[in-house]
Design a protein around this motif. Structure first.
Motif, short mmCIF file in Angstrom:
data_model
loop_
_atom_site.label_atom_id
_atom_site.label_comp_id
_atom_site.label_asym_id
_atom_site.label_seq_id
_atom_site.Cartn_x
_atom_site.Cartn_y
_atom_site.Cartn_z
N TRP A 135 0.86 -1.19 0.00
CA TRP A 135 0.00 0.00 0.00
C TRP A 135 0.89 1.23 0.00
O TRP A 135 2.06 1.20 0.38
N GLN A 136 0.29 2.37 -0.41
CA GLN A 136 0.97 3.65 -0.30
C GLN A 136 0.10 4.62 0.47
O GLN A 136 -1.12 4.51 0.46
N ALA A 137 0.76 5.57 1.11
CA ALA A 137 0.04 6.60 1.86
C ALA A 137 0.54 7.97 1.43
O ALA A 137 1.74 8.17 1.23
N ASP A 138 -0.40 8.91 1.30
CA ASP A 138 -0.09 10.29 0.93
C ASP A 138 -0.56 11.18 2.08
O ASP A 138 -1.77 11.29 2.32
N VAL A 139 0.37 11.80 2.80
CA VAL A 139 0.03 12.65 3.95
C VAL A 139 0.41 14.11 3.69
O VAL A 139 0.48 14.91 4.63
N ASP A 140 0.65 14.46 2.44
CA ASP A 140 1.12 15.81 2.12
C ASP A 140 0.08 16.89 2.37
O ASP A 140 0.43 18.07 2.46
N ARG A 141 -1.20 16.52 2.45
CA ARG A 141 -2.24 17.54 2.62
C ARG A 141 -2.65 17.73 4.08
O ARG A 141 -3.69 18.33 4.35
N VAL A 142 -1.84 17.23 5.00
CA VAL A 142 -2.13 17.43 6.43
C VAL A 142 -1.42 18.69 6.92
O VAL A 142 -0.21 18.85 6.73
N ARG A 143 -2.16 19.60 7.55
CA ARG A 143 -1.60 20.83 8.10
C ARG A 143 -1.18 20.58 9.55
O ARG A 143 -1.91 19.95 10.31
N THR A 144 -0.03 21.12 9.95
CA THR A 144 0.45 20.92 11.32
C THR A 144 0.78 22.26 11.98
O THR A 144 1.14 23.22 11.30
N LYS A 145 0.65 22.30 13.32
CA LYS A 145 1.10 23.45 14.11
C LYS A 145 2.42 23.05 14.78
O LYS A 145 3.48 23.20 14.20
N SER A 146 2.34 22.51 16.00
CA SER A 146 3.56 22.07 16.67
C SER A 146 3.65 20.54 16.68
O SER A 146 4.56 19.98 17.27
N GLY A 147 2.70 19.87 16.04
CA GLY A 147 2.68 18.42 16.02
C GLY A 147 3.55 17.83 14.93
O GLY A 147 4.36 18.51 14.31
N SER A 148 3.36 16.53 14.67
CA SER A 148 4.19 15.85 13.67
C SER A 148 3.35 14.91 12.81
O SER A 148 2.32 14.39 13.24
N VAL A 149 3.81 14.71 11.59
CA VAL A 149 3.22 13.75 10.65
C VAL A 149 4.36 12.92 10.10
O VAL A 149 5.33 13.46 9.54
N SER A 150 4.29 11.60 10.26
CA SER A 150 5.35 10.72 9.75
C SER A 150 4.75 9.61 8.90
O SER A 150 3.68 9.09 9.21
N ASN A 151 5.45 9.27 7.83
CA ASN A 151 5.00 8.23 6.92
C ASN A 151 6.16 7.27 6.66
O ASN A 151 7.12 7.63 5.98
N ARG A 152 6.07 6.07 7.24
CA ARG A 152 7.12 5.06 7.02
C ARG A 152 6.70 4.01 6.00
O ARG A 152 7.44 3.06 5.78
N ALA A 153 5.53 4.18 5.41
CA ALA A 153 5.06 3.24 4.38
C ALA A 153 5.50 3.78 3.01
O ALA A 153 4.72 4.39 2.29
#
Length: 198
Positions: A135-153
């Motif tokens: 599978w693939q995941a696309d997280v580029d459209r997530v907006r962040t403030k002081s949090g984090s977004v990580s994609n290891r897939a």
């Protein structure tokens, strides 16, 4: 020119791929767990699914089973919510998390779609997405403030596998995408230095 020469040539039907068969088989197994099919009917349909040569023959195996496409919504303020095991993935998922946690585990899920949209909203909590390899995941459209977004897939997309597209916002929390962890070795296997199970 004769009438036979004017008639269009009938092209052969496209043959079914293994991924299509496996999707149908997984859908049949889920129908059994939901109580829609009994074991005898499952056996009969499995024979039809594995012997199907064209998409028309394969679709007939699951034609009377409902196609669940209602969005699944998981919401929590400070608790935890999980979606695991065998379940059918719709085209749209909604996850709202305050200071708790939400987990979507797609490892054993049936996904008949090429794309899934997940709309996420995270405060100080966390959303975990566990996807099968391929599978693939696309997280580029997530907006962040002081949090984090990580994609290891990040492995290449396998033919027939879906793409999980995540959008939304993260405050001070996190959204993570990963593959399932490999099974742990038993203590005896560790003592005997056996390799980890695949």
């Amino acid at each position: 020119m004769t009438d036979a020469q004017n008639e269009p040539v009938a092209l052969p039907a496209v043959r079914v791929e293994n991924t299509d068969r496996e999707l149908a088989v997984r859908r049949l197994h889920i129908a059994v767990t939901e109580g829609r099919l009994d074991v005898l009917e499952l056996d009969r349909r499995l024979v039809l699914a594995y012997s199907a040569q064209t998409p028309v023959e394969l679709v007939a195996v699951t034609a009377d089973l409902p196609a669940n496409n209602e969005p699944i919504e998981l919401r929590t303020k400070s608790g935890s919510r999980d979606k695991r095991g065998q379940w059918t993935v719709p085209t749209e998922l909604i996850a709202e998390c305050g200071s708790g946690s939400i987990t979507f585990d797609f490892t054993q899920a049936l996904c008949p779609h090429s794309e899934i949209a997940l709309h996420a909203s995270v405060g100080s909590g966390s959303i975990r997405l566990i996807v099968p390899r391929g599978w693939q995941a696309d997280v580029d459209r997530v907006r962040t403030k002081s949090g984090s977004v990580s994609n290891r897939a990040t492995e290449p997309l396998l033919p027939g596998a879906p793409v999980l597209r995540v959008d939304g916002k993260v405050g001070s929390g996190s959204i993570s995408v990963r593959y399932p962890r490999p099974p742990r070795r038993s203590f005896l296997a560790w003592l005997l230095r056996r390799p980890r199970p695949a």
